[in-house]
Scaffold this active site. Structure first.
Site, PDB file in Angstrom:
ATOM      1  N   PHE A  54       6.985  35.564 -62.467  1.00 49.39           N
ATOM      2  CA  PHE A  54       7.049  34.163 -62.868  1.00 49.39           C
ATOM      3  C   PHE A  54       5.634  33.605 -62.906  1.00 49.39           C
ATOM      4  O   PHE A  54       5.008  33.452 -61.868  1.00 49.39           O
ATOM      5  CB  PHE A  54       7.905  33.331 -61.910  1.00 49.39           C
ATOM      6  CG  PHE A  54       7.863  31.861 -62.229  1.00 49.39           C
ATOM      7  CD1 PHE A  54       8.597  31.347 -63.287  1.00 49.39           C
ATOM      8  CD2 PHE A  54       7.063  30.997 -61.488  1.00 49.39           C
ATOM      9  CE1 PHE A  54       8.539  29.997 -63.598  1.00 49.39           C
ATOM     10  CE2 PHE A  54       7.007  29.649 -61.798  1.00 49.39           C
ATOM     11  CZ  PHE A  54       7.748  29.140 -62.853  1.00 49.39           C
ATOM     12  N   GLU A 109       7.508  40.319 -52.237  1.00 43.99           N
ATOM     13  CA  GLU A 109       7.508  39.194 -53.164  1.00 43.99           C
ATOM     14  C   GLU A 109       6.424  38.237 -52.683  1.00 43.99           C
ATOM     15  O   GLU A 109       6.492  37.749 -51.550  1.00 43.99           O
ATOM     16  CB  GLU A 109       8.882  38.523 -53.139  1.00 43.99           C
ATOM     17  CG  GLU A 109       9.147  37.645 -54.318  1.00 43.99           C
ATOM     18  CD  GLU A 109      10.618  37.289 -54.408  1.00 43.99           C
ATOM     19  OE1 GLU A 109      11.310  37.857 -55.264  1.00 43.99           O
ATOM     20  OE2 GLU A 109      11.044  36.440 -53.607  1.00 43.99           O
ATOM     21  N   ARG A 146       6.626  14.095 -51.015  1.00 48.10           N
ATOM     22  CA  ARG A 146       6.628  15.532 -51.311  1.00 48.10           C
ATOM     23  C   ARG A 146       8.069  15.918 -51.617  1.00 48.10           C
ATOM     24  O   ARG A 146       8.907  15.989 -50.726  1.00 48.10           O
ATOM     25  CB  ARG A 146       6.094  16.333 -50.123  1.00 48.10           C
ATOM     26  CG  ARG A 146       4.621  16.109 -49.853  1.00 48.10           C
ATOM     27  CD  ARG A 146       3.768  16.634 -50.986  1.00 48.10           C
ATOM     28  NE  ARG A 146       2.380  16.785 -50.568  1.00 48.10           N
ATOM     29  CZ  ARG A 146       1.433  17.254 -51.344  1.00 48.10           C
ATOM     30  NH1 ARG A 146       1.703  17.604 -52.584  1.00 48.10           N
ATOM     31  NH2 ARG A 146       0.199  17.365 -50.894  1.00 48.10           N
ATOM     32  N   ALA A 181      -6.442  16.563 -49.738  1.00 48.04           N
ATOM     33  CA  ALA A 181      -6.535  17.986 -50.080  1.00 48.04           C
ATOM     34  C   ALA A 181      -6.170  18.188 -51.538  1.00 48.04           C
ATOM     35  O   ALA A 181      -5.526  17.343 -52.152  1.00 48.04           O
ATOM     36  CB  ALA A 181      -5.599  18.808 -49.197  1.00 48.04           C
ATOM     37  N   GLU A 226     -11.860  16.071 -53.747  1.00 52.80           N
ATOM     38  CA  GLU A 226     -10.555  15.570 -53.302  1.00 52.80           C
ATOM     39  C   GLU A 226     -10.693  14.343 -52.405  1.00 52.80           C
ATOM     40  O   GLU A 226      -9.900  13.406 -52.507  1.00 52.80           O
ATOM     41  CB  GLU A 226      -9.769  16.679 -52.601  1.00 52.80           C
ATOM     42  CG  GLU A 226      -9.316  17.787 -53.535  1.00 52.80           C
ATOM     43  CD  GLU A 226      -8.392  17.305 -54.645  1.00 52.80           C
ATOM     44  OE1 GLU A 226      -7.592  16.368 -54.437  1.00 52.80           O
ATOM     45  OE2 GLU A 226      -8.469  17.874 -55.751  1.00 52.80           O
ATOM     46  N   GLU A 237      -8.891  10.951 -53.788  1.00 51.39           N
ATOM     47  CA  GLU A 237      -7.733  10.410 -53.074  1.00 51.39           C
ATOM     48  C   GLU A 237      -8.051   9.185 -52.221  1.00 51.39           C
ATOM     49  O   GLU A 237      -7.177   8.358 -51.998  1.00 51.39           O
ATOM     50  CB  GLU A 237      -7.096  11.506 -52.216  1.00 51.39           C
ATOM     51  CG  GLU A 237      -6.481  12.598 -53.060  1.00 51.39           C
ATOM     52  CD  GLU A 237      -5.760  13.659 -52.251  1.00 51.39           C
ATOM     53  OE1 GLU A 237      -5.619  13.515 -51.013  1.00 51.39           O
ATOM     54  OE2 GLU A 237      -5.328  14.655 -52.862  1.00 51.39           O
ATOM     55  N   PRO A 269       1.345  33.527 -44.600  1.00 52.87           N
ATOM     56  CA  PRO A 269       1.011  34.892 -45.010  1.00 52.87           C
ATOM     57  C   PRO A 269       2.199  35.844 -45.120  1.00 52.87           C
ATOM     58  O   PRO A 269       2.038  36.950 -45.630  1.00 52.87           O
ATOM     59  CB  PRO A 269       0.028  35.359 -43.939  1.00 52.87           C
ATOM     60  CG  PRO A 269       0.311  34.506 -42.754  1.00 52.87           C
ATOM     61  CD  PRO A 269       0.775  33.188 -43.296  1.00 52.87           C
ATOM     62  N   GLY A 270       3.374  35.416 -44.721  1.00 55.80           N
ATOM     63  CA  GLY A 270       4.547  36.268 -44.872  1.00 55.80           C
ATOM     64  C   GLY A 270       4.963  36.449 -46.322  1.00 55.80           C
ATOM     65  O   GLY A 270       5.593  37.437 -46.675  1.00 55.80           O
ATOM     66  N   GLU A 330      -2.004  31.875 -50.309  1.00 56.61           N
ATOM     67  CA  GLU A 330      -2.784  30.635 -50.331  1.00 56.61           C
ATOM     68  C   GLU A 330      -3.699  30.543 -49.117  1.00 56.61           C
ATOM     69  O   GLU A 330      -3.288  30.789 -47.988  1.00 56.61           O
ATOM     70  CB  GLU A 330      -1.864  29.414 -50.344  1.00 56.61           C
ATOM     71  CG  GLU A 330      -2.642  28.104 -50.356  1.00 56.61           C
ATOM     72  CD  GLU A 330      -1.761  26.879 -50.218  1.00 56.61           C
ATOM     73  OE1 GLU A 330      -2.124  25.843 -50.797  1.00 56.61           O
ATOM     74  OE2 GLU A 330      -0.724  26.950 -49.533  1.00 56.61           O
ATOM     75  N   GLU A 358      -3.605  11.818 -62.579  1.00 60.14           N
ATOM     76  CA  GLU A 358      -2.600  10.952 -63.201  1.00 60.14           C
ATOM     77  C   GLU A 358      -1.191  11.173 -62.671  1.00 60.14           C
ATOM     78  O   GLU A 358      -0.347  10.282 -62.768  1.00 60.14           O
ATOM     79  CB  GLU A 358      -2.628  11.082 -64.716  1.00 60.14           C
ATOM     80  CG  GLU A 358      -2.220  12.437 -65.241  1.00 60.14           C
ATOM     81  CD  GLU A 358      -2.280  12.517 -66.752  1.00 60.14           C
ATOM     82  OE1 GLU A 358      -1.429  13.219 -67.324  1.00 60.14           O
ATOM     83  OE2 GLU A 358      -3.163  11.892 -67.361  1.00 60.14           O
TER      84      GLU A 358
END
Length: 188
Positions: A23, A46, A72, A84, A101, A105, A123-124, A128, A147
């Protein structure tokens, strides 16, 4: 405890054989990685692949922490987080991203910067990494969020922010880590 013995690490290390993007997303790519396990067997992992990010623990001269409140959708709530954002490219310096950032922000710039850590968020299943910086000597300017970014900047005494973390009210991992590290470092 970190492993220093090569034999010990060889007993744990998985070797990547193949990587296939299943993906291709805007923020992450989801990949299947075929690996060889330490016992010689093969397995599939994965992995959510992310370009990386930077975050800023911005503390003013009165020992107030700048936080952004934002909705969120993934956790279906309004969070309080340190400023961030993701890197613009794999080649971008995380420090430049942190400065951008903070300005976007909060409208702030900072005279003093220090890198606190680099987090591996989950990390599993995700690669990132978020580079977390401490910013002091804040100067107010104009905000200019992206935006699609709707945030409300709030100030909170560092001690109050630590208490909110300990009560489980602030749960965002980069924010928890940044607040606790800055508090420890500055003795606040």
């Amino acid at each position: 405890m970190e492993l220093n013995n090569t034999a010990d690490t060889n007993q744990l290390t998985e070797q990547i054989l193949t990587r296939e993007t299943v993906f291709p997303g805007v923020i992450i790519n989801l990949e299947h990685w075929k690996v060889t396990l330490p016992n010689g067997k093969e397995a599939m992992r994965e992995v959510a692949c992310h370009i990386g990010a930077a975050a800023v623990v911005a503390i003013d001269d009165d020992d107030n922490l700048l936080l952004v409140r934002q909705h969120r959708v993934a956790v279906e709530r309004i969070t309080r987080e340190i400023p961030a954002g993701k890197l613009d490219s794999r080649d971008e310096d995380p420090f430049e991203c942190a400065k951008r950032e903070l300005s976007e922000e909060t409208g702030m710039t900072a005279e003093s910067w220090e890198k606190l850590t680099c987090l591996e968020t989950t990390p599993g299943f995700c690669n990132e990494r978020i580079h977390v910086y401490l910013a002091r000597g804040l100067k107010q300017g104009e905000t200019h969020p992206d935006e699609d970014e709707f945030v409300d900047v709030i100030r909170m005494p560092v001690k109050e922010a630590v208490a909110a973390v300990m009560r489980g009210e602030i749960r965002d991992s980069k924010t928890v880590c940044g607040i606790l590290m800055a508090s420890q470092k500055l003795g606040l």
